[in-house]
Motif scaffolding. Structure first.
Motif, mmCIF file in Angstrom:
data_model
loop_
_atom_site.group_PDB
_atom_site.id
_atom_site.type_symbol
_atom_site.label_atom_id
_atom_site.label_comp_id
_atom_site.label_asym_id
_atom_site.label_seq_id
_atom_site.Cartn_x
_atom_site.Cartn_y
_atom_site.Cartn_z
ATOM 1 N N GLN A 45 0.843 -1.186 0.000
ATOM 2 C CA GLN A 45 0.000 0.000 0.000
ATOM 3 C C GLN A 45 0.879 1.237 0.000
ATOM 4 O OE1 GLN A 45 -2.690 0.274 3.301
ATOM 5 N NE2 GLN A 45 -3.788 1.980 2.428
ATOM 6 N N TRP A 50 -2.675 0.861 -4.089
ATOM 7 C CA TRP A 50 -1.809 -0.302 -3.915
ATOM 8 C C TRP A 50 -0.971 -0.488 -5.173
ATOM 9 C CZ3 TRP A 50 -2.085 -3.692 0.383
ATOM 10 C CH2 TRP A 50 -3.004 -3.295 1.357
ATOM 11 N N ALA A 63 -7.840 -2.896 1.488
ATOM 12 C CA ALA A 63 -7.905 -2.417 0.110
ATOM 13 C C ALA A 63 -9.329 -2.295 -0.422
ATOM 14 C CB ALA A 63 -7.111 -3.352 -0.792
ATOM 15 N N ARG A 66 -10.624 0.497 -2.840
ATOM 16 C CA ARG A 66 -9.422 1.275 -3.167
ATOM 17 C C ARG A 66 -8.920 0.867 -4.548
ATOM 18 N NH1 ARG A 66 -9.235 5.084 0.785
ATOM 19 N NH2 ARG A 66 -9.279 4.129 2.824
ATOM 20 N N GLY A 68 -5.702 0.036 -7.287
ATOM 21 C CA GLY A 68 -4.377 -0.549 -7.335
ATOM 22 C C GLY A 68 -3.899 -0.607 -8.765
#
Length: 94
Positions: A45, A50, A63, A66, A68
């Motif tokens: 992270q 991420w 996560a 979120r 990535g």
């Protein structure tokens, strides 16, 4: 007579079985623990996103919802939940 036939059949069948290879072939590449730990340390992270995620893989609770970025393609993914697939996974974010 039948016993002799069965014994002969068992010997022939055992001769046809391919023996397992116990040693690695010449020129084979093996992964060391240092290589695998380096790849595992890439997934981390950074602020609100991420890095080095694997698309389609499960994502950790931290996560959820979120974003990535994929390890290879660098494309953006989001950790989402779908009712048809009841797991939190990294899915493509457009």
């Amino acid at each position: 007579m039948l016993r002799r036939l069965l014994a002969t059949g068992a010997l022939v069948a055992s001769a046809l079985v391919v023996p397992a290879v116990t040693a690695a072939p010449v020129g084979a590449v093996t992964l060391s623990s240092a290589t695998s730990s380096t790849a595992a340390s890439c997934y981390k992270q950074v602020g609100n996103h991420w890095n080095c995620i694997t698309p389609g893989a499960f994502c950790p609770k931290a996560a959820h919802n979120r974003y990535g970025y994929a390890k290879v393609t660098k494309k953006r993914y989001k950790c989402t939940y779908k009712s048809s697939d009841p797991y939190w996974r990294w899915r493509r974010a457009y």
